[in-house]
Design an enzyme around this catalytic site. Structure first.
Site, PDB file in Angstrom:
ATOM      1  N   GLN A   1      51.557  27.032  18.755  1.00  0.00           N
ATOM      2  CA  GLN A   1      51.023  26.606  17.465  1.00  0.00           C
ATOM      3  C   GLN A   1      52.005  25.757  16.665  1.00  0.00           C
ATOM      4  O   GLN A   1      51.688  25.318  15.569  1.00  0.00           O
ATOM      5  CB  GLN A   1      50.625  27.836  16.637  1.00  0.00           C
ATOM      6  CG  GLN A   1      49.487  28.632  17.236  1.00  0.00           C
ATOM      7  CD  GLN A   1      49.125  29.860  16.425  1.00  0.00           C
ATOM      8  OE1 GLN A   1      49.654  30.104  15.346  1.00  0.00           O
ATOM      9  NE2 GLN A   1      48.206  30.663  16.950  1.00  0.00           N
TER      10      GLN A   1
ATOM     11  N   HIS B   1      51.813  31.327  14.036  1.00  0.00           N
ATOM     12  CA  HIS B   1      51.772  31.613  12.600  1.00  0.00           C
ATOM     13  C   HIS B   1      52.957  31.001  11.851  1.00  0.00           C
ATOM     14  O   HIS B   1      53.671  31.681  11.105  1.00  0.00           O
ATOM     15  CB  HIS B   1      51.716  33.127  12.348  1.00  0.00           C
ATOM     16  CG  HIS B   1      50.511  33.788  12.941  1.00  0.00           C
ATOM     17  ND1 HIS B   1      50.254  35.134  12.793  1.00  0.00           N
ATOM     18  CD2 HIS B   1      49.485  33.292  13.694  1.00  0.00           C
ATOM     19  CE1 HIS B   1      49.116  35.439  13.419  1.00  0.00           C
ATOM     20  NE2 HIS B   1      48.648  34.318  13.980  1.00  0.00           N
TER      21      HIS B   1
ATOM     22  N   GLU C   1      40.554  34.185   4.781  1.00  0.00           N
ATOM     23  CA  GLU C   1      40.519  34.378   3.331  1.00  0.00           C
ATOM     24  C   GLU C   1      40.731  33.080   2.569  1.00  0.00           C
ATOM     25  O   GLU C   1      41.464  32.195   3.028  1.00  0.00           O
ATOM     26  CB  GLU C   1      41.619  35.361   2.897  1.00  0.00           C
ATOM     27  CG  GLU C   1      41.452  36.762   3.409  1.00  0.00           C
ATOM     28  CD  GLU C   1      42.509  37.708   2.879  1.00  0.00           C
ATOM     29  OE1 GLU C   1      42.460  38.904   3.244  1.00  0.00           O
ATOM     30  OE2 GLU C   1      43.385  37.273   2.094  1.00  0.00           O
TER      31      GLU C   1
ATOM     32  N   TYR D   1      42.001  41.925  17.706  1.00  0.00           N
ATOM     33  CA  TYR D   1      41.256  41.169  18.713  1.00  0.00           C
ATOM     34  C   TYR D   1      40.649  42.088  19.766  1.00  0.00           C
ATOM     35  O   TYR D   1      39.645  41.753  20.402  1.00  0.00           O
ATOM     36  CB  TYR D   1      42.165  40.127  19.361  1.00  0.00           C
ATOM     37  CG  TYR D   1      42.578  39.036  18.400  1.00  0.00           C
ATOM     38  CD1 TYR D   1      41.645  38.108  17.938  1.00  0.00           C
ATOM     39  CD2 TYR D   1      43.882  38.931  17.946  1.00  0.00           C
ATOM     40  CE1 TYR D   1      42.007  37.110  17.054  1.00  0.00           C
ATOM     41  CE2 TYR D   1      44.254  37.929  17.052  1.00  0.00           C
ATOM     42  CZ  TYR D   1      43.316  37.030  16.615  1.00  0.00           C
ATOM     43  OH  TYR D   1      43.678  36.049  15.732  1.00  0.00           O
TER      44      TYR D   1
END
Length: 360
Positions: free
Chosen positions: A79, A141, A235, A256
């Protein structure tokens, strides 16, 4: 050009179907993962590719040569990579451009914020504004969104780096937080944790998972973010100084694997989101619409969806979400959403490039 009719939506929030029709057309191709974009005062567009390239777009044409002088420690794995770009609000006076990226030190990595000036086709005067600590060998993240507010403060996000039970609720460590700095990297004296023992003083809010959308609400001057949940529980939050947004104690999501982990969705002393998504839409990029080019969208919020290949229009009444519509369906995996200085909405799509939204 693909015609898009705005349909009704989603999650029990009902709004009237828009009467307008909108089209999206390919504006720039050749950028694999357009993670962030912003504009210079002359109208040229800067676009980051997560692979570690910074592009310049002039009059809708992608320039053949990428911009040189990027940091040599960019880690483009999983990521991570070259993430957001933001031009200083007073660029005409100071020439600063800000970048967020994941950097490597040996086998570990974290998030770094730098600034530099553009001289011809190369970055110069590179300065490190913030370097997150501790590093991690988990390639997830990183957060990485950047935004300025009306007072010239620099906000940015760093995700929990996959350490949900450690970093987000620990004020002594980076990760799972929204940060606020002066444009030169110094900590404002009124940051909420300045002077607090064993706290990262750049922290503005905490208890976040992985915020990859951030924008200043032009009506209030307050920063809004959205963040990825796990399986469910994405969110949308309004960021207030010193507040705890609950991750991972509170969540609308589950593991998950299907098992639960959160202790609930509300708690005294923790902030609840103003909107959440179940199932997850995998949000990335967001923009408040101020342009007269889109009268049906003006005053509302656009959020990109990586998962469902569309953009979501969140209808706003002050700080409340009153309804949601799916728009630009089928456009692809949306990574970035911005309103340009020309009043047009631009959408960065993985594997395709950048689209422009056209009002018929």
């Amino acid at each position: 050009m693909k015609k898009i009719l705005l349909p009704l939506l989603l999650l029990g929030l009902i709004v009237n179907q828009s009467q307008a029709q909108y089209s999206y057309e390919l504006y720039v191709e050749g950028i694999q993962t357009p993670w962030g974009m912003d504009w210079l005062p002359n109208g040229d567009m800067l676009v980051t590719d997560r692979s570690g390239e910074l592009y310049l777009v002039k009059d809708g044409e992608l320039q053949d040569e990428t911009i040189a002088g990027l940091p040599d420690d960019i880690l483009a794995q999983r990521q991570g990579g070259l993430l957001d770009v933001r031009v200083h609000p007073n660029y005409a006076d100071n020439g600063w451009i800000y970048l967020a990226y994941s950097f490597s030190e040996g086998r570990n990595a974290s998030t770094k914020i730098v600034r530099a000036r553009l001289d011809g086709n190369a970055l110069t005067d590179m300065e490190t504004i913030y370097k997150a600590d501790p590093n991690s060998n988990r390639g997830v993240h990183y957060g990485g969104r950047i935004e300025f507010d009306n007072d010239g403060y620099l906000f940015f996000t760093i995700g929990d780096r996959g350490y949900r039970d450690d970093l987000p609720q620990d004020l002594s460590k980076d990760g799972g937080k929204v940060y606020r700095l002066m444009d030169n990297g110094t900590v404002p004296s009124d940051n909420p944790f300045v002077g607090s023992d064993n706290s990262v003083e750049a922290t503005y809010s905490y208890g976040h998972r992985n915020p990859q959308g951030m924008a200043m609400n032009p009506a209030t001057g307050v920063i809004w973010t959205h963040e990825h949940g796990p399986r469910g529980g994405d969110e949308l939050n309004i960021i207030h100084p010193g507040k705890n947004y609950g991750w991972p104690i509170l969540s609308y999501g589950i593991n998950y694997s299907g098992s639960s982990f959160a202790e609930g969705t509300e708690r005294e002393g923790m902030e609840s989101p103003i909107n959440y998504w179940v199932p997850s839409i995998a949000p990335s990029g967001m923009a408040f619409v101020t342009s007269d080019n889109y009268p049906e969208w003006k005053g509302h919020l656009l959020v990109g969806s990586l998962k469902f290949n569309n953009v979501e229009l969140l209808k706003l009444d002050g700080d409340s979400v009153t309804g949601i519509e799916k728009v630009l369906e089928g456009i692809g995996r949306v990574r970035s959403v911005e309103e340009g200085p020309d009043g047009n909405i631009y959408i960065g799509v993985v594997g395709q490039g950048i689209f422009k939204v056209v009002a018929d």
